[in-house]
Design a protein around this motif. Structure first.
Motif, PDB file in Angstrom:
ATOM      1  N   GLY A 567       0.681  -1.239   0.185  1.00 26.61           N
ATOM      2  CA  GLY A 567      -0.067  -0.008   0.083  1.00 26.61           C
ATOM      3  C   GLY A 567       0.844   1.285   0.140  1.00 26.61           C
ATOM      4  N   PRO A 568       0.048   2.506   0.062  1.00 30.39           N
ATOM      5  CA  PRO A 568       1.071   3.584   0.067  1.00 30.39           C
ATOM      6  C   PRO A 568       2.155   3.855   1.142  1.00 30.39           C
ATOM      7  CG  PRO A 568      -1.426   4.210   0.014  1.00 30.39           C
ATOM      8  CD  PRO A 568      -1.154   2.467   0.333  1.00 30.39           C
ATOM      9  N   LYS A 569       1.781   3.222   2.461  1.00 30.01           N
ATOM     10  CA  LYS A 569       2.987   3.290   3.487  1.00 30.01           C
ATOM     11  C   LYS A 569       4.129   2.539   3.101  1.00 30.01           C
ATOM     12  CE  LYS A 569      -0.005   4.834   7.237  1.00 30.01           C
ATOM     13  NZ  LYS A 569      -0.513   4.620   8.680  1.00 30.01           N
ATOM     14  N   ARG A 570       3.902   1.387   2.643  1.00 29.17           N
ATOM     15  CA  ARG A 570       4.889   0.396   2.427  1.00 29.17           C
ATOM     16  C   ARG A 570       5.781   0.852   0.895  1.00 29.17           C
ATOM     17  NH1 ARG A 570       1.886  -5.357   3.825  1.00 29.17           N
ATOM     18  NH2 ARG A 570       2.956  -5.787   5.701  1.00 29.17           N
ATOM     19  N   ARG A 571       5.009   1.583   0.120  1.00 31.96           N
ATOM     20  CA  ARG A 571       5.623   1.978  -1.000  1.00 31.96           C
ATOM     21  C   ARG A 571       6.660   3.154  -0.687  1.00 31.96           C
ATOM     22  NH1 ARG A 571       0.650   1.636  -3.647  1.00 31.96           N
ATOM     23  NH2 ARG A 571       0.147   3.851  -3.663  1.00 31.96           N
ATOM     24  N   GLN A 572       5.929   3.945   0.324  1.00 30.00           N
ATOM     25  CA  GLN A 572       6.770   5.048   0.579  1.00 30.00           C
ATOM     26  C   GLN A 572       7.984   4.575   1.632  1.00 30.00           C
ATOM     27  OE1 GLN A 572       4.910   7.821   3.392  1.00 30.00           O
ATOM     28  NE2 GLN A 572       6.259   9.361   3.220  1.00 30.00           N
ATOM     29  N   ALA A 573       7.719   3.649   2.245  1.00 27.63           N
ATOM     30  CA  ALA A 573       8.914   3.111   2.871  1.00 27.63           C
ATOM     31  C   ALA A 573      10.141   2.387   1.867  1.00 27.63           C
ATOM     32  CB  ALA A 573       8.494   2.073   3.850  1.00 27.63           C
ATOM     33  N   LEU A 574       9.810   1.799   1.059  1.00 28.43           N
ATOM     34  CA  LEU A 574      10.616   1.159   0.156  1.00 28.43           C
ATOM     35  C   LEU A 574      11.572   2.141  -0.567  1.00 28.43           C
ATOM     36  CD1 LEU A 574       8.297  -1.645  -1.322  1.00 28.43           C
ATOM     37  CD2 LEU A 574      10.610  -2.065  -0.318  1.00 28.43           C
ATOM     38  N   HIS A 577      13.657   4.287   1.820  1.00 27.92           N
ATOM     39  CA  HIS A 577      14.905   3.527   2.402  1.00 27.92           C
ATOM     40  C   HIS A 577      15.684   3.062   1.478  1.00 27.92           C
ATOM     41  CE1 HIS A 577      14.226   3.364   6.748  1.00 27.92           C
ATOM     42  NE2 HIS A 577      13.012   3.610   6.400  1.00 27.92           N
ATOM     43  N   LEU A 578      15.501   2.803   0.193  1.00 25.87           N
ATOM     44  CA  LEU A 578      16.126   2.292  -0.987  1.00 25.87           C
ATOM     45  C   LEU A 578      16.603   3.330  -1.784  1.00 25.87           C
ATOM     46  CD1 LEU A 578      14.616  -1.149  -1.591  1.00 25.87           C
ATOM     47  CD2 LEU A 578      16.865  -0.911  -0.481  1.00 25.87           C
ATOM     48  N   GLY A 579      15.823   4.492  -2.067  1.00 24.87           N
ATOM     49  CA  GLY A 579      16.394   5.611  -3.168  1.00 24.87           C
ATOM     50  C   GLY A 579      15.732   5.814  -4.279  1.00 24.87           C
ATOM     51  N   GLY A 580      14.610   4.992  -4.566  1.00 30.95           N
ATOM     52  CA  GLY A 580      14.015   5.153  -5.595  1.00 30.95           C
ATOM     53  C   GLY A 580      13.527   3.915  -6.305  1.00 30.95           C
ATOM     54  N   ILE A 581      12.622   3.946  -7.431  1.00 28.58           N
ATOM     55  CA  ILE A 581      12.172   2.719  -7.955  1.00 28.58           C
ATOM     56  C   ILE A 581      13.101   1.832  -8.626  1.00 28.58           C
ATOM     57  CG2 ILE A 581      11.598   3.914  -9.833  1.00 28.58           C
ATOM     58  CD1 ILE A 581       9.398   1.041  -8.409  1.00 28.58           C
ATOM     59  N   ARG A 582      14.212   2.360  -9.219  1.00 33.56           N
ATOM     60  CA  ARG A 582      15.279   1.523  -9.791  1.00 33.56           C
ATOM     61  C   ARG A 582      15.799   0.651  -8.758  1.00 33.56           C
ATOM     62  NH1 ARG A 582      16.577   1.390 -14.831  1.00 33.56           N
ATOM     63  NH2 ARG A 582      15.500   3.169 -15.268  1.00 33.56           N
TER      64      ARG A 582
END
Length: 613
Positions: A567-574, A577-582
């Motif tokens: 969901g939105p919160k997990r997407r934001q956390a990912l 913490h990892l720096g971007g979609i790529r």
């Protein structure tokens, strides 16, 4: 290039991957004359054969008989392996690492404003030592990297004490200039950066990332956007250089990791020698399949002969890890125990670090196999056999076409090119297929051939066109070629369909000649069959890779939204913490599971989403 080179480097370089690793140059079958390492094997080895090279390099390459290489997880591991091999072989052209001098360290000094320095010698200075490093170059490269990541001083105490204004390093943002007056806030920031260096050198990378993330959020919430932006840039820079280390103080694997790969009539068994969690050496063993006794398990026979050889005395591992099952492993274990009084275990189902090493061994086995398949002598024998089979002479250029899609989505067609020496990668082509009914492979074949040969008087016209498919695709190709090749001065290429055999097993394929519909069946031992399958497999690989890339690009914006449970919160956390979609797409399961609110099961689901077909 002035020097005469007997080594067929052009064919060899086509098989080298863009991966980190170590390489050995041989002057004959057994004599190593040079050992090196590279962050990118293909680029580094290609540089030896440029036109403008110095006299030493010319002298070196004029003696090359062949080159072997080992892929590693990182450049650091390649350097450690290079050091081990140089000390083992004492190559003629290596100078820097042949001696047994003390290893270098990085040191963090004490005092009000600690500094980071390179150091070699006995531990007489009162400071924190990090290392040892395999050689001076590795230590200095690490020092340079740290300077780009953490802006603490690297100047000597003499320079530091006598400065009254910021130096050039401070002006370009690579030092916080503790040599001039600092406010309490600036001083605290400097000590934080020193602590980050300490944690980074101890391998506590994730703690550094978490701390930087927290500080960035604090400054952002306080509307201190300039400081938050600096921390964000530092965070992203650190993430770009961070990699999961396969070697750590907790990893004490003592094993031989063996992977087997085969193609046509050739088998390659690659052995990685792991001692105390480090790759100390590797070797590929190539053999021909037993075409007489088909019941023979070649891999089991290799293991038996390899570990019961007297030359293995003293270097037997505690564990043998394989990617294929061995018949009656308990018999081999008992025989080794009886002959050498040495206990070992054999396993082929492994996880974590052992699984990483096994994957690496597979990549090395595959690379060695490709080198063998691309060997100029082997290629000539196969071309000659194909010419005899098809009653042709002077075959110079061949192309193969394949179609790839997922349930008709984002279709990609591949065109791979081969000449008499093997793959001609400069003439590989991919075609994005649009405007057809999803899943219509016949229409896709029609479109790609029309686009490829729309102007037959320009470019290369192949002698043979291979079609990966059945009679339907072949008919489509016949129609297009007949329509386009009407000029009597342009020779029409021969069409040959490669249809899959029963159970899609390799070696059971049937060749169908265009227009005449003559069928040809060959055994896997036939050189003509081997070159056709090589071309077909390369076309299939190239098409699948293109389709995956196109699909990933099309889905990049909505990638996380398509995963159930994100969901939105997990997407934001990912993303935070990892720096971007790529970075999310390229992250491993272990890296994903370190993100707050992402469990191991969820990490596996995310990883599978981005890496499945």
């Amino acid at each position: 290039m002035a020097a005469s080179i007997s080594f067929d480097y052009r064919s060899f370089l086509k098989t080298v991957p863009n991966r980190p690793g170590s390489y050995q140059m041989y002057s004959d079958e057994n004599t190593v004359i040079y050992v090196g390492k590279a962050k990118d094997l293909k680029k580094r080895l290609s540089s030896y054969f440029l036109k403008d090279v110095n006299k030493k390099t010319l002298a070196l390459i004029s003696h090359i008989h062949h080159i072997e290489f080992t892929i590693t997880f990182s450049e650091a591991e390649a350097l450690i392996l290079e050091n081990n091999l140089i000390k083992k072989y004492q190559p003629h052209y290596n100078i820097l690492l042949r001696d047994d001098k003390s290893y270098p360290y990085l040191i963090l000094t004490k005092g009000k404003h600690p500094a980071l320095h390179y150091y070699r010698g006995k531990k007489r200075i009162d400071c924190e030592y990090f290392g040892p490093y395999p050689d001076a170059k590795a230590a200095k490269e690490s020092l340079k990297l740290l300077q780009n990541l953490f802006p603490i001083r690297q100047c000597t105490d003499t320079v530091y004490k006598h400065r009254s204004r910021p130096c050039l390093m401070a002006q370009i943002g690579k030092c916080l200039a503790p040599c001039v007056q600092m406010s309490d806030e600036q001083y605290e920031n400097y000590l934080s950066q020193v602590n980050y260096v300490r944690m980074f050198l101890k391998g506590q990378n994730q703690d550094v990332l978490n701390s930087l993330t927290q500080r960035m959020e604090i400054h952002s919430n306080a509307l201190e956007f300039e400081m938050a932006a600096k921390l964000r840039d530092q965070l992203l820079a650190l993430r770009r250089v961070q990699e999961s280390q396969s070697v750590s103080s907790e990893c004490d694997i003592d094993a031989d990791v063996i992977a087997t790969q085969s193609a046509q009539d050739i088998i390659c068994n690659h052995v990685l020698y792991i001692r105390q969690g480090r790759i100390i050496a590797s070797r590929s063993y190539l053999m021909t399949k037993n075409s007489v006794d088909t019941d023979t398990d070649e891999f089991t026979a290799f293991i038996e002969q390899y570990y019961l050889s007297s030359s293995r005395v003293g270097i037997l591992p505690k564990e043998i890890i394989t990617d294929a099952k061995i018949n009656s492993p308990e018999v081999i274990i008992e025989a080794v125990k009886e002959q050498f009084n040495h206990s070992l275990t054999i396993s082929n189902s492994v996880r974590l670090d052992r699984a990483k090493y096994l994957k690496l061994a597979k990549e090395n086995a595959n690379s060695a196999l490709l080198i063998k398949l691309a060997d100029s002598t082997t290629a000539k024998r196969r071309i000659d056999s194909l010419e005899k089979l098809l009653n042709m002479t002077g075959i110079q250029h061949m192309e193969c076409y394949d179609i790839s899609h997922t349930q008709g989505e984002l279709t990609v067609a591949s065109c791979v090119s081969f000449n008499r020496e093997g793959p001609d990668t400069a003439n590989y082509r991919r075609f994005n297929i649009d405007g057809i009914t999803p899943g219509d492979d016949f229409a896709a074949m029609d479109q790609v051939l029309n686009r490829r040969f729309k102007n037959i008087k320009e470019g290369i016209i192949p002698d043979i066109i291979f079609i990966d498919g059945g009679k339907g695709q072949l008919s489509q190709a016949e129609n297009v070629i007949s329509k386009l090749f009407t000029d009597p001065d342009v020779k029409k290429p021969l069409l040959l369909a490669v249809t899959k055999g029963e159970g899609r097993k390799e070696g059971l394929e049937t060749f169908v000649v265009g227009y005449t519909r003559e069928t040809i069946n060959l055994s896997l031992d036939d050189p003509a069959m081997q070159i056709v399958l090589h071309i077909r497999d390369e076309s299939h690989r190239f098409a699948i890779t293109g389709h995956r890339n196109r699909r990933a690009k099309a889905r990049v914006h909505s990638a996380l939204e398509n995963i159930e449970g994100i969901g939105p919160k997990r997407r934001q956390a990912l993303l935070k913490h990892l720096g971007g979609i790529r970075e999310v797409m390229n992250a491993s399961v272990q890296e994903l599971s370190k993100v707050p609110s992402i469990s191991k099961e969820m990490a596996e689901l995310i990883y599978e989403h981005f890496h499945s077909l």
